[in-house]
Design a protein around this motif. Structure first.
Motif, short mmCIF file in Angstrom:
data_model
loop_
_atom_site.label_atom_id
_atom_site.label_comp_id
_atom_site.label_asym_id
_atom_site.label_seq_id
_atom_site.Cartn_x
_atom_site.Cartn_y
_atom_site.Cartn_z
N PHE A 105 0.99 -1.32 0.10
CA PHE A 105 0.11 0.05 -0.12
C PHE A 105 0.83 1.20 -0.07
O PHE A 105 2.16 1.12 0.32
N GLY B 270 13.86 -4.89 -1.10
CA GLY B 270 13.07 -4.42 -0.08
C GLY B 270 12.20 -3.31 -0.59
O GLY B 270 11.43 -2.52 0.30
N THR B 271 11.82 -3.10 -1.76
CA THR B 271 10.96 -2.25 -2.29
C THR B 271 9.42 -2.66 -2.48
O THR B 271 8.55 -2.15 -2.84
N GLY B 272 9.20 -3.96 -2.19
CA GLY B 272 8.19 -4.73 -2.30
C GLY B 272 7.60 -5.37 -3.68
O GLY B 272 6.49 -5.52 -3.69
N LYS B 273 8.77 -5.91 -4.12
CA LYS B 273 8.29 -6.54 -5.59
C LYS B 273 7.86 -7.89 -5.34
O LYS B 273 6.66 -8.17 -5.96
N SER B 274 7.99 -8.50 -4.11
CA SER B 274 7.43 -9.92 -3.94
C SER B 274 5.98 -9.70 -3.41
O SER B 274 5.04 -10.48 -3.78
N LEU B 275 5.91 -8.55 -2.61
CA LEU B 275 4.43 -8.21 -2.42
C LEU B 275 3.54 -7.96 -3.56
O LEU B 275 2.50 -8.27 -3.56
N ILE C 238 11.98 -0.65 2.31
CA ILE C 238 10.74 -0.89 3.29
C ILE C 238 11.02 -2.12 4.22
O ILE C 238 11.04 -2.07 5.37
N ARG C 239 11.97 -3.01 3.70
CA ARG C 239 12.53 -4.13 4.47
C ARG C 239 13.08 -3.42 5.77
O ARG C 239 13.02 -3.99 6.93
N1 LIG Z 1 4.25 -1.08 -0.11
C1 LIG Z 1 4.41 -1.81 0.79
N2 LIG Z 1 3.24 -1.90 1.90
C2 LIG Z 1 3.77 -2.37 3.14
N3 LIG Z 1 4.83 -3.31 3.24
C3 LIG Z 1 5.41 -3.21 2.44
C4 LIG Z 1 5.39 -2.56 1.08
N4 LIG Z 1 6.58 -2.79 0.22
C5 LIG Z 1 7.12 -3.52 1.03
N5 LIG Z 1 6.59 -3.95 2.22
C6 LIG Z 1 7.17 -4.93 3.46
O1 LIG Z 1 8.67 -4.54 3.05
C7 LIG Z 1 9.35 -6.19 3.17
C8 LIG Z 1 9.96 -6.36 1.72
O2 LIG Z 1 9.22 -6.46 1.01
P1 LIG Z 1 9.51 -7.41 -0.44
O3 LIG Z 1 8.20 -7.60 -1.18
O4 LIG Z 1 9.93 -8.79 0.13
O5 LIG Z 1 10.52 -6.46 -1.22
P2 LIG Z 1 11.40 -7.25 -2.60
O6 LIG Z 1 10.76 -8.36 -2.98
O7 LIG Z 1 11.68 -5.88 -3.21
O8 LIG Z 1 12.97 -7.30 -1.78
C9 LIG Z 1 8.12 -7.12 3.40
O9 LIG Z 1 8.24 -7.17 4.92
C10 LIG Z 1 6.93 -6.46 3.13
O10 LIG Z 1 6.03 -6.91 3.69
#
Ligand SMILES: Nc1ncnc2c1ncn2[C@@H]1O[C@H](COP(=O)(O)OP(=O)(O)O)[C@@H](O)[C@H]1O
Ligand SMILES: [Mg+2]
Length: 315
Positions: free
Chosen positions: A20, A50-55, A235-236
């Motif tokens: 979000f 840590g920018t939320g790609k997996s999410l 964000i991580r």
């Molecule tokens: N936009 C977001 N809103 C809420 N939590 C986020 C968001 N983006 C990342 N996170 C949190 O940050 C952490 C890293 O996200 P992740 O999807 O694993 O990043 P990436 O895959 O880019 O390294 C996780 O704990 C995730 O829940």
């Protein structure tokens, strides 16, 4: 009783708040994602760690209305042979130890989404097989001469610039173009400091629930300090910092990781000159837009104007 050690509970608490943000870049990103989620085209997500790609990958699957499961694999954690058997499965007797045929993750993700994390690490020799899957929608398990039809949506993520890998001959250009029909970039946290407050509030609530702690109030001082930080781990890193602070009972503005841009030469300078250098840098990064710079700095436009005026008078 729900214990914090219960992994299902931890996951449930986390999943309640998926990707979000209210920053305009994020709002546009989520809008665009909503538009393509229902289609079957592959999607490439890039962005720093840590920018939320997996999410985001998960979110795409949730929005896609595909009936099959979301299956994820990290391409960096397998050797070429293992990765291929993992993805495409293998026939009985395909190699020593292959007593039975085994289906792979592409088959498991049938009618769902296959998330290929760290796609930049996909071995060069495996890349034609993925291209074949994308173009022909068929797979051939290792050691088998049969082709099977598949229906799977591919979402891939990378924190490397795939284009650079193509130039270096480490990634096939044809696969790159096939994957990047619909590319999205998850922005670094330092480009969306206006989301830090909402993210912090959410993480504090989640983590207090997870660790059964009472929720502390979050001071403006803490929010401003968190906004002024660089967050190279995005964000991580923010989430980990909050978790550490809550567990140790330290205020959120203390024990922040050192900003990577602070060289030893600047760290010995006095606070006032550091403040000035930082503010000027942020104004520069905002292309001279002072309202945006004030927002990024976590101070009001009036405060920023006052400081600038003072420095002009002292000059
Ligand atoms: N936009 C977001 N809103 C809420 N939590 C986020 C968001 N983006 C990342 N996170 C949190 O940050 C952490 C890293 O996200 P992740 O999807 O694993 O990043 P990436 O895959 O880019 O390294 C996780 O704990 C995730 O829940
Ligand atoms: Mg990830």
């Amino acid at each position: 009783m729900n214990t914090p050690k219960n992994p299902q509970l931890r996951k449930a608490i986390r999943d309640r708040h998926s990707f979000f943000g209210n920053n305009p870049i994020i709002v546009k990103l989520l809008d665009d994602i909503q538009r393509v989620a229902l289609k079957n085209t592959p999607i490439l997500l890039d962005g720093e760690t840590g920018t939320g790609k997996s999410l985001l990958a998960r979110k795409i699957h949730d929005l896609s209305q595909r009936k099959g499961p979301f299956v994820s694999i990290n391409c960096a954690t397998f050797s070429q042979h293992l990765l291929e058997t993992e993805l495409f499965g293998h026939a009985k007797g395909a190699f020593t130890g292959a007593k039975d045929a085994r289906k792979g993750l592409v088959a498991t993700a049938q009618n769902g989404t296959l998330f290929l994390d760290e796609i930049g690490e996909l071995p060069l020799d495996s890349q034609p097989k993925l291209l074949h899957l994308l173009e022909e929608k068929t797979i051939r398990p290792v050691g088998s001469d049969k082709e099977y039809n598949t229906s799977v949506r591919i979402v891939a993520a990378t924190n490397q610039r795939l284009k650079d890998l193509v130039k270096q001959g480490l990634f096939r250009a044809d696969l790159y173009y096939r994957l990047s029909v619909v590319p999205f970039t998850a922005p670094p946290l330092r480009e969306r400091p206006d989301d830090i407050e909402a993210l912090t509030t959410t993480f504090v609530s989640q983590l207090c629930e997870e660790h059964e702690l009472s929720k502390p109030s979050i001071s403006t001082e803490s929010i401003n300090a968190l906004k002024a930080h660089d967050w190279p781990g995005n964000i991580r890193e923010l989430r980990n910092h909050i978790e550490r602070s809550l567990l140790l009972g330290t205020p959120l503005h203390e024990k922040l990781p050192i900003n990577k841009n602070h060289s030893p030469a600047t760290s010995t300078r006095c606070l006032k000159s550091l403040e000035k250098a930082h503010i000027l840098k942020v104004i520069d990064e905002s292309n001279g837009n002072k309202s945006q710079a004030a927002n990024n700095l976590g101070i009001s436009r009036r405060t920023l104007d006052r400081k600038l005026k003072r420095w002009q008078q002292a000059a």
